[in-house]
Design a protein around this motif. Structure first.
Motif, PDB file in Angstrom:
ATOM      1  N   UNK A 182       1.831  -0.409  -3.587  1.00  0.00           N
ATOM      2  CA  UNK A 182       2.231   0.059  -4.814  1.00  0.00           C
ATOM      3  C   UNK A 182       3.410  -0.909  -5.513  1.00  0.00           C
ATOM      4  N   UNK A 183       4.127  -1.597  -4.592  1.00  0.00           N
ATOM      5  CA  UNK A 183       5.365  -1.998  -4.913  1.00  0.00           C
ATOM      6  C   UNK A 183       5.199  -3.129  -5.874  1.00  0.00           C
ATOM      7  N   UNK A 184       4.540  -4.112  -6.133  1.00  0.00           N
ATOM      8  CA  UNK A 184       4.230  -4.921  -7.152  1.00  0.00           C
ATOM      9  C   UNK A 184       4.050  -4.308  -8.584  1.00  0.00           C
ATOM     10  N   UNK A 185       3.223  -3.095  -8.667  1.00  0.00           N
ATOM     11  CA  UNK A 185       3.034  -2.350  -9.743  1.00  0.00           C
ATOM     12  C   UNK A 185       3.989  -1.565 -10.337  1.00  0.00           C
ATOM     13  N   UNK A 186       5.009  -1.127  -9.460  1.00  0.00           N
ATOM     14  CA  UNK A 186       5.921  -0.101  -9.944  1.00  0.00           C
ATOM     15  C   UNK A 186       7.565  -0.578  -9.576  1.00  0.00           C
ATOM     16  N   UNK A 187       7.811  -1.185  -8.619  1.00  0.00           N
ATOM     17  CA  UNK A 187       8.988  -1.503  -8.354  1.00  0.00           C
ATOM     18  C   UNK A 187       9.942  -2.156  -9.677  1.00  0.00           C
ATOM     19  N   UNK A 188       9.271  -3.014 -10.285  1.00  0.00           N
ATOM     20  CA  UNK A 188       9.900  -3.476 -11.337  1.00  0.00           C
ATOM     21  C   UNK A 188      10.310  -2.374 -12.596  1.00  0.00           C
ATOM     22  N   UNK A 189       9.454  -1.230 -12.528  1.00  0.00           N
ATOM     23  CA  UNK A 189       9.954  -0.135 -13.540  1.00  0.00           C
ATOM     24  C   UNK A 189      11.081   0.226 -13.086  1.00  0.00           C
ATOM     25  N   UNK A 190      11.544   0.568 -11.728  1.00  0.00           N
ATOM     26  CA  UNK A 190      12.531   1.243 -11.421  1.00  0.00           C
ATOM     27  C   UNK A 190      13.764   0.539 -10.845  1.00  0.00           C
ATOM     28  N   UNK A 191      13.659  -0.718 -10.629  1.00  0.00           N
ATOM     29  CA  UNK A 191      14.791  -1.336 -10.032  1.00  0.00           C
ATOM     30  C   UNK A 191      15.037  -2.678 -10.633  1.00  0.00           C
ATOM     31  N   UNK A 192      16.377  -2.597 -10.868  1.00  0.00           N
ATOM     32  CA  UNK A 192      16.769  -3.808 -11.806  1.00  0.00           C
ATOM     33  C   UNK A 192      17.306  -5.111 -10.771  1.00  0.00           C
ATOM     34  N   UNK A 193      17.359  -6.189 -11.476  1.00  0.00           N
ATOM     35  CA  UNK A 193      17.671  -7.460 -10.662  1.00  0.00           C
ATOM     36  C   UNK A 193      18.981  -7.255  -9.770  1.00  0.00           C
ATOM     37  N   UNK A 194      20.009  -6.850 -10.293  1.00  0.00           N
ATOM     38  CA  UNK A 194      21.338  -6.780  -9.796  1.00  0.00           C
ATOM     39  C   UNK A 194      21.447  -5.558  -8.679  1.00  0.00           C
ATOM     40  N   UNK A 195      20.442  -4.792  -8.525  1.00  0.00           N
ATOM     41  CA  UNK A 195      20.461  -3.540  -7.689  1.00  0.00           C
ATOM     42  C   UNK A 195      20.123  -3.818  -6.419  1.00  0.00           C
ATOM     43  N   UNK A 196      20.831  -3.069  -5.304  1.00  0.00           N
ATOM     44  CA  UNK A 196      20.547  -3.338  -3.697  1.00  0.00           C
ATOM     45  C   UNK A 196      19.394  -2.697  -3.296  1.00  0.00           C
ATOM     46  N   UNK A 197      18.710  -2.735  -2.326  1.00  0.00           N
ATOM     47  CA  UNK A 197      17.904  -1.926  -1.837  1.00  0.00           C
ATOM     48  C   UNK A 197      17.780  -1.709  -0.551  1.00  0.00           C
ATOM     49  N   UNK A 198      17.626  -0.465   0.121  1.00  0.00           N
ATOM     50  CA  UNK A 198      17.304  -0.096   1.573  1.00  0.00           C
ATOM     51  C   UNK A 198      15.832   0.125   1.680  1.00  0.00           C
ATOM     52  N   UNK A 199      15.158  -0.164   2.688  1.00  0.00           N
ATOM     53  CA  UNK A 199      13.819   0.293   2.810  1.00  0.00           C
ATOM     54  C   UNK A 199      13.400   1.132   3.893  1.00  0.00           C
ATOM     55  N   UNK A 200      12.832   2.206   3.931  1.00  0.00           N
ATOM     56  CA  UNK A 200      12.393   2.917   5.036  1.00  0.00           C
ATOM     57  C   UNK A 200      10.588   2.873   5.126  1.00  0.00           C
ATOM     58  N   UNK A 201      10.468   2.480   6.415  1.00  0.00           N
ATOM     59  CA  UNK A 201       8.998   2.160   6.588  1.00  0.00           C
ATOM     60  C   UNK A 201       8.381   3.014   7.858  1.00  0.00           C
ATOM     61  N   UNK A 202       7.316   2.880   8.140  1.00  0.00           N
ATOM     62  CA  UNK A 202       6.570   3.420   9.380  1.00  0.00           C
ATOM     63  C   UNK A 202       6.667   2.186  10.607  1.00  0.00           C
ATOM     64  N   UNK A 203       6.575   1.042  10.118  1.00  0.00           N
ATOM     65  CA  UNK A 203       6.611  -0.058  11.111  1.00  0.00           C
ATOM     66  C   UNK A 203       7.228  -1.446  10.662  1.00  0.00           C
ATOM     67  N   UNK A 204       7.306  -2.154  11.444  1.00  0.00           N
ATOM     68  CA  UNK A 204       7.963  -3.794  10.939  1.00  0.00           C
ATOM     69  C   UNK A 204       6.887  -4.229   9.886  1.00  0.00           C
ATOM     70  N   UNK A 205       5.480  -4.269  10.340  1.00  0.00           N
ATOM     71  CA  UNK A 205       4.686  -4.848   9.455  1.00  0.00           C
ATOM     72  C   UNK A 205       4.833  -4.504   7.973  1.00  0.00           C
ATOM     73  N   UNK A 206       4.878  -3.034   7.845  1.00  0.00           N
ATOM     74  CA  UNK A 206       5.503  -2.755   6.256  1.00  0.00           C
ATOM     75  C   UNK A 206       6.573  -3.206   5.825  1.00  0.00           C
ATOM     76  N   UNK A 207       7.662  -3.432   6.410  1.00  0.00           N
ATOM     77  CA  UNK A 207       8.706  -4.132   6.095  1.00  0.00           C
ATOM     78  C   UNK A 207       8.536  -5.584   5.408  1.00  0.00           C
ATOM     79  N   UNK A 208       7.480  -6.279   6.306  1.00  0.00           N
ATOM     80  CA  UNK A 208       7.389  -7.658   6.164  1.00  0.00           C
ATOM     81  C   UNK A 208       6.664  -7.821   4.712  1.00  0.00           C
ATOM     82  N   UNK A 209       5.649  -6.864   4.616  1.00  0.00           N
ATOM     83  CA  UNK A 209       4.751  -6.736   3.526  1.00  0.00           C
ATOM     84  C   UNK A 209       5.621  -6.530   2.398  1.00  0.00           C
ATOM     85  N   UNK A 210       6.573  -5.591   2.547  1.00  0.00           N
ATOM     86  CA  UNK A 210       7.313  -5.243   1.254  1.00  0.00           C
ATOM     87  C   UNK A 210       8.396  -6.192   0.778  1.00  0.00           C
ATOM     88  N   UNK A 211       8.774  -7.036   1.509  1.00  0.00           N
ATOM     89  CA  UNK A 211       9.667  -8.135   1.357  1.00  0.00           C
ATOM     90  C   UNK A 211       8.908  -9.235   0.677  1.00  0.00           C
TER      91      UNK A 211
END
Length: 450
Positions: free
Chosen positions: A291-320
């Motif tokens: 759901x990142x593509x649909x909703x990340x842009x509503x809540x996160x601005x261009x200049x804001x930094x992000x930490x990701x919490x995932x179940x596994x490395x594959x999720x992290x790669x997909x999120x990036x």
């Protein structure tokens, strides 16, 4: 000859590689664009042309990056809201030879002022075009939205109508290749399939079956579409050209100590909603990777930094991948290991899931300190709603959360519980504690009450 569709998950974006006689063209490339070079080289083809149907609002174009990688020229339509720094202007009727194929530009404004379609002619078979890249003017089962120029809404809806007539005039035999499929924010009525012809759309597309230009305009201006804040970022980057992102890697690994000490603007938990609800780091928001593509842009601005919490490395790669495609590159790092962290005594937060029976009891009690918060879109809400519920679209909670009382109790609902989890997670990250999620949401309510 080659014509291959490349689909971008999450955005439902469709781009294309078309080739003949050793030459190739790419239509509407995405930002991570190595895939086009790899596919062309595998076929012994050289990418010589890059065509943009319009300045996209929902993703960052890969055209300037692909041009640098290949030496190909980029072509964009006239009347863009500013100069497209990396492109030459293509105009109505201009033709480009790709081996035995000729690609003809067709000005089709309405969705945007700069919109072009690209008509495919096979020079060995001259009786009508083979197909057309329709961009966001014509989809399978729908047509483009026309709400980007609110002060000119009747004018641009009429422009789209006229553009559609130009497309219909190409003939029923022409295959259509749109820039988006079902699930895209660029249209709400698209068919699940991604293949069609002008003839089939003429007979079956509800918007093409509207009788007359005036009725079409009335229908288009009556539509309701949401415009996430990140659309403005996409528009700017797609004029200027975004920074290169030639290869997407997973984010830097964070250990537990770094995760907890870091002061990034957002901690995004990209695990399954049930996992988030069961236990998550305080202050983190829920945004499942799909759901990142649909909703990340509503809540996160261009200049804001992000930490990701995932179940596994594959999720992290997909999120990036999803984040980079919409220009949100400032990812500090990623962490996997919520369960071990909890086992080591780290305090976690949870959000209860409740059933239809509990929701019904609370509605019957009509308590002043509890609200059923419906976060579906306006169209879903108009079609069916639960009496006594309050409506705020999930994306609009990015600012409208401030209208809500942090001491009030909210049960969040949507169609199934997925968007409700995103909404509840956002509220939790803003300091709301009296929250629960209606599991099954409107689907469960309809099953119980008809």
């Amino acid at each position: 000859m080659l014509l291959e569709k490349i689909k971008t998950p999450g955005l439902s974006h469709l781009s294309y590689l078309i080739a003949s006689g050793g030459k190739a063209a790419v239509i509407d490339p995405r930002r991570d664009c190595e895939i086009y070079v790899e596919k062309a080289r595998a076929q012994g083809m050289e990418i010589t042309h890059i065509f943009e149907t319009h300045r996209n609002e929902d993703l960052v174009t890969g055209s300037p990056i692909l041009a640098e990688m290949t030496g190909a020229k980029v072509y964009h339509g006239p009347n863009a809201a500013g100069e497209v720094a990396f492109a030459e202007t293509a105009r109505d009727g201009e033709k480009f030879d790709i081996g035995q194929l000729t690609i003809e530009a067709l000005e089709t404004p309405g969705h945007t002022d700069d919109h072009l379609a690209f008509v495919i002619h096979d020079n060995g078979y001259s009786d009508g075009p083979v197909g057309v890249f329709t961009g966001d003017a014509l989809f399978v089962g729908d047509v483009g939205r026309t709400d980007f120029y609110p002060e000119r809404k009747r004018e641009v809806a009429g422009m789209l109508y006229d553009s559609l007539q130009k497309l219909l005039a190409l003939g029923d035999q022409a295959i259509i290749y749109p820039a988006h499929g079902a699930g895209s924010v660029c249209g709400s009525g698209m068919a699940e399939r991604e293949f069609s012809t002008i003839g089939h759309e003429r007979r079956n597309n509800p918007r093409l079956r509207i009788d007359g230009r005036g009725a079409f305009i009335d229908a288009k201006i009556a539509e309701h579409h949401y415009q996430p804040p990140y659309f403005r970022l996409m528009e700017r980057l797609n004029l200027e050209g975004a920074n290169a992102a030639p290869r997407i890697l997973r984010p830097r690994r964070l250990d537990l100590g770094t995760l907890r000490k870091d002061q990034s603007d957002h901690v995004i938990d990209i695990r399954d909603p049930m996992a988030y609800a069961s236990g998550h780091f305080p202050g983190s928001m829920c945004l499942p990777v799909g759901m990142i593509s649909a909703f990340a842009g509503w809540f996160i601005h261009e200049d804001q930094s992000i930490r990701l919490v995932a179940s596994d490395e594959d999720q992290l790669s997909q999120a990036m991948s999803h984040l980079v495609r919409i220009g949100l590159d400032n990812v500090v790092g990623g962490y996997t290991g919520v369960v071990p962290a909890a086992a080591n005594g780290v305090t976690m937060k949870s959000i209860p899931m409740i059933s239809t029976g509990t929701v019904k009891e609370r509605l019957d009690q009509n308590a002043s300190d509890w609200t059923l918060l419906d976060v579906r879109d306006a169209g879903e809400r108009a079609a069916a709603s639960i009496e006594g519920s309050k409506h705020i679209y999930v994306g609009e909670l990015n600012e409208r959360w401030q209208e809500l009382g942090k001491q009030h109790h909210y049960t969040v609902m949507c169609a199934s519980g997925m968007r409700a989890s995103v909404a509840a997670g956002w509220l939790a990250s803003r300091g709301f504690e009296k929250l629960d999620i209606y599991l099954g949401s409107m689907g469960a309510w309809k099953s119980a009450h008809g």
